[in-house]
Design an enzyme around this catalytic site. Sequence first.
Site, short mmCIF file in Angstrom:
data_model
loop_
_atom_site.label_atom_id
_atom_site.label_comp_id
_atom_site.label_asym_id
_atom_site.label_seq_id
_atom_site.Cartn_x
_atom_site.Cartn_y
_atom_site.Cartn_z
N VAL A 32 40.45 94.98 19.86
CA VAL A 32 39.88 93.88 20.65
C VAL A 32 39.74 92.61 19.80
CG1 VAL A 32 37.88 93.13 21.99
CG2 VAL A 32 38.70 95.48 22.20
N GLU A 36 29.98 90.34 28.78
CA GLU A 36 30.88 90.63 29.91
C GLU A 36 31.87 91.74 29.56
OE1 GLU A 36 30.94 88.99 33.21
OE2 GLU A 36 31.97 90.93 33.34
N VAL A 47 31.38 95.97 30.06
CA VAL A 47 31.54 96.79 31.27
C VAL A 47 32.85 96.45 31.96
CG1 VAL A 47 30.56 97.40 33.52
CG2 VAL A 47 29.03 96.84 31.62
N GLY A 51 35.90 96.05 31.03
CA GLY A 51 36.89 95.20 30.35
C GLY A 51 37.20 93.89 31.02
N GLY A 74 47.72 107.94 23.29
CA GLY A 74 46.74 106.94 22.85
C GLY A 74 45.80 106.48 23.94
N ASP A 110 30.21 107.18 28.08
CA ASP A 110 30.70 105.79 28.18
C ASP A 110 30.40 105.22 29.57
OD1 ASP A 110 32.66 103.63 27.08
OD2 ASP A 110 33.48 104.16 29.04
N LYS A 157 27.76 102.01 30.70
CA LYS A 157 28.17 100.88 31.56
C LYS A 157 27.30 100.85 32.82
CE LYS A 157 32.83 101.14 29.68
NZ LYS A 157 34.15 101.79 29.83
N GLY A 170 41.58 97.74 26.77
CA GLY A 170 42.81 97.17 26.22
C GLY A 170 42.52 95.82 25.57
#
Length: 463
Positions: free
Chosen positions: A48, A164, A167, A169, A222, A236, A240, A337
């Site tokens: 990121v 932002e 949660v 992406g 991946g 996870d 969120k 991503g």
Amino acid sequence: MRSVFARTSSTSRSFLFGETADSQLAAPSRRCNLSDDIKIVLAGVGTVGAGVIDLLKRNGDLIAARAGRRPIVTGVSARNRKKDRGIDLSPLTWYDDPVVMARDADYDIYVELIGGTDGPAKVACETALRAGKHVVTANKALIAEHGTALAEAAEAAGGALAFEASVAGGIPILKAMREGLAADRINRVVGILNGTCNYILTAMRRSGRSFDEVLAEAQALGYAEADPSFDVDGIDTAHKLAILTSLAFGIVIDFGGVSVSGIRNVTPLDIQFAEELGYRIKLLGIGALTNAGVEQRVEPCMVRCETPLGSVDGVYNAVMVQSDAADDTTYEGRGAGAMPTASAVIADLIDVTRGRTMPVFGIPAARLEQPVRVDSEERGGAFYVRLNVRDVPGVIADISAALRDEQVSLETVVQRGRSPNDAVPVVLTTHKASAAALRRSLDRVANLDAVLEEPCLIRIEES
Ligand code: HSE
């Protein structure tokens, strides 16, 4: 394209704004001084972080126009200085310690992309906020566990705390809820919030393979971590969800109040029955405001195929918000991503740079209410039940009687195959029923001689 990095030797050199190949900003040009820069330091240069640097470079002029000042990365901190990240970090001031960077660097906005609930990420954010700086983070675990305290610190110091990217992406869901739905009372938020789980469940449905097989493939591609537990066990999603429910209902963030179960026990057989009955199995995070309090749960649920959430497949995320004025709104997109997450981080940078900040959770942290937890276990609803039974006369009658005695009404009964000596699956779906009553009846069912395994129970969620 100009560099997004401030060179340590930079002085008052000026340049023409919009003079590069950024076609979206062909006109009007205006003079922009380097004193217009806003200085950013970046803690954590993984996927990121590298994406943020890349996107700041790629859309530099557009971002500067929207921010009103040009964001310039002046310093970075990461674990390994030598790692090849495909970007040149050499012009930047390097800090081995992200907390030292928060304390000593010359910057306006601290971008925290380290991750982790406690440890350096938390201390660095606290240090930056105490110093009166702004913080932008993608760290859902940190916000889910310490969001209220950090919001109080930010609001006390007059800094922004923006998250932002934490949660879903690239889906601007926090902004949509905090700003777009600012006039509404939100009463329910339901999301597919973990791309790894949605990918696994989608691949299981399409291929008929088991959870373990698909997980192994996802790891090879991946899409899943070597240690997948955070994703597949629902943690996870719970992080969120806790952030979403705090924003939605104006409550102190309550990660501990989320009841969580993941997708390890979902079988291809249940996915296949779901499909036959017109449902998909999705790992949902559900926050609901009820008369009794706030319910937060993460669990695999069945949703009708044709609903907005039922049709979201693969690594995509989606969030549906139910509110009193706008009614149902649904948001879908890439939940992870480099670029989708960088997009969210930079949108926050632009807001902060513009001074477009609000109280962190929509209302001042001091006014957030303490939620009363509602026990999801006790919540009624419709259920899917799969039993593994010996195909002998009377078994369905015995099961039906146990359900009838507890006032659980059946919607569907499906029995597959004919195999007197072997096990066959029997699938039931119920109308809305009390969870406690269903559990009592299933305790009786599990004790029948012809019932060979513990019943499998999955909630059917109206979405
Ligand atoms: N691991 C997450 C997912 C992405 O699979 O969606 C980051 O939250």
